[in-house]
Design a protein around this motif. Structure first.
Motif, PDB file in Angstrom:
ATOM      1  N   HIS A  50     -12.063  28.348  44.034  1.00  0.00           N
ATOM      2  CA  HIS A  50     -10.409  28.546  43.455  1.00  0.00           C
ATOM      3  C   HIS A  50      -9.274  28.846  44.206  1.00  0.00           C
ATOM      4  CE1 HIS A  50     -12.877  27.654  39.896  1.00  0.00           C
ATOM      5  NE2 HIS A  50     -13.827  28.708  40.140  1.00  0.00           N
ATOM      6  N   GLU A  65     -13.175  35.139  39.419  1.00  0.00           N
ATOM      7  CA  GLU A  65     -12.925  35.560  38.262  1.00  0.00           C
ATOM      8  C   GLU A  65     -13.141  36.869  37.085  1.00  0.00           C
ATOM      9  OE1 GLU A  65     -12.731  31.862  36.272  1.00  0.00           O
ATOM     10  OE2 GLU A  65     -12.294  32.048  38.358  1.00  0.00           O
ATOM     11  N   VAL A  68     -16.017  37.831  35.326  1.00  0.00           N
ATOM     12  CA  VAL A  68     -17.370  37.717  36.114  1.00  0.00           C
ATOM     13  C   VAL A  68     -16.901  39.267  36.587  1.00  0.00           C
ATOM     14  CG1 VAL A  68     -18.549  36.833  38.001  1.00  0.00           C
ATOM     15  CG2 VAL A  68     -17.354  35.088  36.233  1.00  0.00           C
ATOM     16  N   GLU A  71     -17.643  41.701  34.335  1.00  0.00           N
ATOM     17  CA  GLU A  71     -19.026  42.355  34.042  1.00  0.00           C
ATOM     18  C   GLU A  71     -19.992  42.978  35.819  1.00  0.00           C
ATOM     19  OE1 GLU A  71     -21.665  40.538  31.677  1.00  0.00           O
ATOM     20  OE2 GLU A  71     -20.075  39.517  30.553  1.00  0.00           O
ATOM     21  N   LYS A  90     -21.959  43.584  22.338  1.00  0.00           N
ATOM     22  CA  LYS A  90     -21.945  43.017  23.615  1.00  0.00           C
ATOM     23  C   LYS A  90     -20.867  41.819  23.785  1.00  0.00           C
ATOM     24  CE  LYS A  90     -24.911  44.458  26.995  1.00  0.00           C
ATOM     25  NZ  LYS A  90     -25.572  44.835  28.129  1.00  0.00           N
ATOM     26  N   SER A  91     -22.479  40.715  23.318  1.00  0.00           N
ATOM     27  CA  SER A  91     -21.823  39.622  22.734  1.00  0.00           C
ATOM     28  C   SER A  91     -20.588  38.921  21.950  1.00  0.00           C
ATOM     29  CB  SER A  91     -22.717  38.882  21.975  1.00  0.00           C
ATOM     30  OG  SER A  91     -24.333  38.808  23.075  1.00  0.00           O
ATOM     31  N   ARG A  94     -17.556  39.709  24.632  1.00  0.00           N
ATOM     32  CA  ARG A  94     -17.619  38.341  25.403  1.00  0.00           C
ATOM     33  C   ARG A  94     -16.990  37.373  24.224  1.00  0.00           C
ATOM     34  NH1 ARG A  94     -23.905  39.387  27.537  1.00  0.00           N
ATOM     35  NH2 ARG A  94     -23.352  40.648  28.756  1.00  0.00           N
ATOM     36  N   PHE A  95     -16.935  37.341  23.510  1.00  0.00           N
ATOM     37  CA  PHE A  95     -16.881  36.468  22.542  1.00  0.00           C
ATOM     38  C   PHE A  95     -15.036  35.988  22.680  1.00  0.00           C
ATOM     39  CE2 PHE A  95     -16.584  32.966  19.360  1.00  0.00           C
ATOM     40  CZ  PHE A  95     -15.449  33.194  18.847  1.00  0.00           C
ATOM     41  N   TRP A  96     -14.415  37.283  21.864  1.00  0.00           N
ATOM     42  CA  TRP A  96     -13.194  37.542  22.432  1.00  0.00           C
ATOM     43  C   TRP A  96     -12.710  37.585  23.312  1.00  0.00           C
ATOM     44  CZ3 TRP A  96     -10.902  36.237  18.095  1.00  0.00           C
ATOM     45  CH2 TRP A  96     -11.970  36.103  16.653  1.00  0.00           C
ATOM     46  N   ARG A  98     -13.238  35.707  26.156  1.00  0.00           N
ATOM     47  CA  ARG A  98     -13.196  34.340  26.391  1.00  0.00           C
ATOM     48  C   ARG A  98     -12.162  33.348  25.327  1.00  0.00           C
ATOM     49  NH1 ARG A  98     -18.360  30.905  28.305  1.00  0.00           N
ATOM     50  NH2 ARG A  98     -16.490  29.004  27.802  1.00  0.00           N
ATOM     51  N   PHE A  99     -12.118  34.066  24.353  1.00  0.00           N
ATOM     52  CA  PHE A  99     -10.916  33.757  23.592  1.00  0.00           C
ATOM     53  C   PHE A  99      -9.217  34.058  24.110  1.00  0.00           C
ATOM     54  CE2 PHE A  99      -9.012  32.056  19.221  1.00  0.00           C
ATOM     55  CZ  PHE A  99      -7.716  33.073  19.017  1.00  0.00           C
ATOM     56  N   GLU A 102      -9.071  31.708  26.946  1.00  0.00           N
ATOM     57  CA  GLU A 102      -8.851  29.823  26.595  1.00  0.00           C
ATOM     58  C   GLU A 102      -8.380  29.785  25.426  1.00  0.00           C
ATOM     59  OE1 GLU A 102     -13.420  28.565  25.880  1.00  0.00           O
ATOM     60  OE2 GLU A 102     -13.522  30.113  28.162  1.00  0.00           O
ATOM     61  N   LYS A 103      -7.942  30.307  24.247  1.00  0.00           N
ATOM     62  CA  LYS A 103      -6.897  29.917  23.698  1.00  0.00           C
ATOM     63  C   LYS A 103      -5.222  31.251  23.517  1.00  0.00           C
ATOM     64  CE  LYS A 103      -8.957  27.575  21.153  1.00  0.00           C
ATOM     65  NZ  LYS A 103      -9.444  26.186  21.229  1.00  0.00           N
ATOM     66  N   ILE A 132      -4.695  34.823  15.146  1.00  0.00           N
ATOM     67  CA  ILE A 132      -6.504  35.472  14.889  1.00  0.00           C
ATOM     68  C   ILE A 132      -7.020  36.394  15.951  1.00  0.00           C
ATOM     69  CG2 ILE A 132      -8.869  34.301  15.653  1.00  0.00           C
ATOM     70  CD1 ILE A 132      -7.511  31.492  15.279  1.00  0.00           C
TER      71      ILE A 132
ATOM     72  N   LEU B  65     -23.287  33.755  15.836  1.00  0.00           N
ATOM     73  CA  LEU B  65     -22.778  34.295  17.751  1.00  0.00           C
ATOM     74  C   LEU B  65     -22.727  32.638  17.556  1.00  0.00           C
ATOM     75  CD1 LEU B  65     -22.527  35.991  19.581  1.00  0.00           C
ATOM     76  CD2 LEU B  65     -24.593  36.218  20.455  1.00  0.00           C
ATOM     77  N   ILE B  70     -22.965  32.618  25.974  1.00  0.00           N
ATOM     78  CA  ILE B  70     -22.944  33.637  25.283  1.00  0.00           C
ATOM     79  C   ILE B  70     -24.407  33.962  24.584  1.00  0.00           C
ATOM     80  CG2 ILE B  70     -22.065  35.133  23.819  1.00  0.00           C
ATOM     81  CD1 ILE B  70     -19.029  34.105  24.450  1.00  0.00           C
ATOM     82  N   ARG B  97     -22.912  32.963  37.154  1.00  0.00           N
ATOM     83  CA  ARG B  97     -21.733  33.622  35.985  1.00  0.00           C
ATOM     84  C   ARG B  97     -21.075  32.808  36.523  1.00  0.00           C
ATOM     85  NH1 ARG B  97     -23.190  39.509  35.049  1.00  0.00           N
ATOM     86  NH2 ARG B  97     -24.181  39.098  32.230  1.00  0.00           N
TER      87      ARG B  97
END
Lengths: 221, 226
Positions: A50, A65, A68, A71, A90-91, A94-96, A98-99, A102-103, A132, B65, B70, B97
């Protein structure tokens, strides 16, 4: 634990996350400032795919990254964990995270760069994402649990950078009334000493762009 | 823990859903598969993933989930007594990852672009996929350390992330009549593809090419092909 280097750019919204994490864990590191207009052979060697900052180099091995790297930092230096121990919690973090990237980041950047006829739609879309996020923050002081953690460091990149994006693009994205939770959370976050000492300020970002004549790439700031 | 406590909302045609199914196979965990109908999102999906409204979504004891990678990490952490999906060493984990993120942000989008382009744009898209495969070839040598899989001796996180794009690869090669992957140039990756698809945890889950081609015809945006 071995030699730690951070190859970064002081105005990068992704790089400050890494330094915050290392400071939180009390890990000493050597900081190498990269001139993104003239990328060094070190950066190109450590991130050939990259060619971007941040890169963490630990015992000579590079990690790239920002999410990454965060973590990796948490798994390598176990004091002051920044991710929750519970796999579901933890998940969710990770979700938020990325949100945000990405968003919110992508959306704001798109709104900044949009042509006149697309601008309104792009702003609306960016604000939807921020809305959101704002709702997700609610009235919490910290975003992953009882103390400062991974998601705080990720979201922490946003407020000053959004101010810069608004100036750069001549758009209005954020105001405290529209996103009260994000605003309140940010007020608290930027008072934390280790955060305060290493935060790219909007005015510095703006000056950098003006003086360098750069059209900033989203990952370079 | 009953099978009914673990539900997966997804689709046979979805590479992302397949990732989760492989992860469950590796851990030998039973689950209830709830198949989504193309073009008609179920109420359960919309409730479970209100932010993105996409599958796969795992419902574990009712807790939703989303996001395939994830979910795969979650499965690895919850069913920790089974074979590991991510490696133990933090640097090896970071590498997998990093490359999984590359698959989702660069490789897979470049592959999907082939479906919706023609003429000069198609030629450019094909070239981009070729370059991506060169990069992934390098990743394979870096991660596999001489073993059969990215994850070493067994199918792991990056194998799952990358391998689930194979249905698209094979279908698109047939649809556009152009070779997208050069097995002569990348023999190690070619061998990996065979090993991956015939692995017990994967077998039967990668959609059969002709069936997938029929599915792709239902998606919008593709130019007419002769």
């Amino acid at each position: 634990m071995g030699e730690v280097k951070v190859i970064g750019a002081s105005l990068s919204l992704f790089c400050c996350r890494i330094e915050w994490a290392l400071k939180l864990k009390g890990v000493e590191y050597e900081y190498i400032e990269e001139d993104l207009r003239n990328k060094s052979s070190i950066l190109l060697q450590y991130n050939p795919v990259h060619k971007k900052v941040p890169v963490l180099v630990h015992k000579g091995k590079p990690v790239a990254e920002s999410l990454v790297i965060l973590e990796y930092i948490d798994e390598t230096w176990k004091q002051n964990p920044i991710l929750p121990a519970d796999p579901f919690e933890k998940s969710v973090v990770r979700f938020w995270s990325r949100f945000v990237d990405e968003k919110c980041v992508v959306g704001a950047w798109a709104a900044c760069c949009a042509q006149e006829h697309e601008k309104e739609e792009a702003i609306k879309s960016a604000q939807e994402s921020l809305g959101i996020l704002d709702k997700q923050i609610e009235s919490r002081k910290f975003l992953g649990g009882e103390k400062l953690g991974f998601l705080d460091l990720v979201v922490g990149s946003l407020p000053n950078w959004l101010e810069f994006i608004e100036e750069l693009g001549g758009i209005k994205l954020v105001d405290p009334e529209k996103f009260p939770s994000l605003h309140a959370w940010a007020q608290n976050f930027f008072e934390i000493p280790i955060i305060k000492e290493r935060t790219p300020m909007a005015k510095d970002l703006i000056n950098y762009c003006k003086t360098s004549g750069l059209a900033p790439n989203k990952k370079q700031v | 823990m009953g099978k009914s406590d673990i539900k997966l909302i997804g689709s046979w045609a979805s590479a992302f859903t397949t990732r989760v199914r492989i992860a469950f196979n590796i851990k030998n965990v039973e689950y209830e598969h709830l198949e989504e109908v193309l073009g008609k999102k179920s109420d359960l999906l919309l409730q479970s993933n209100p932010v993105h409204k996409k599958f796969p979504v795992l419902l574990h004891d009712g807790k939703p989930l989303p996001e395939s990678l994830i979910i795969v990490q979650y499965i690895d952490e919850v069913w920790s007594s089974g074979p590991s999906i991510l490696p133990a060493d933090p640097l090896d984990r970071a590498l997998e990852r990093f490359w999984a993120a590359y698959v989702d942000e660069k490789f897979f989008p470049s592959l999907k672009l082939v479906r919706v382009t023609q003429g000069e744009q198609l030629a450019a898209a094909v070239e981009a996929v070729g370059k991506s495969f060169e990069v992934m070839d390098g990743a394979f040598h870096q991660c596999s350390k001489g073993n059969a899989f990215f994850g070493g001796e067994r199918v792991g996180y990056l194998d799952i992330a990358f391998g689930c794009t194979l249905a698209w690869l094979r279908a698109l090669e047939k649809i556009v009549g152009v070779k997208l992957f050069d097995e002569v140039k990348h023999p190690a990756l070619a061998k990996w593809m065979d090993s991956f698809c015939s692995d017990p945890a994967v077998e039967g889950l990668i959609p059969e090419t002709d069936r997938f081609i029929e599915f792709l015809k239902l998606l919008p945006g593709a130019p007419p092909r002769h």
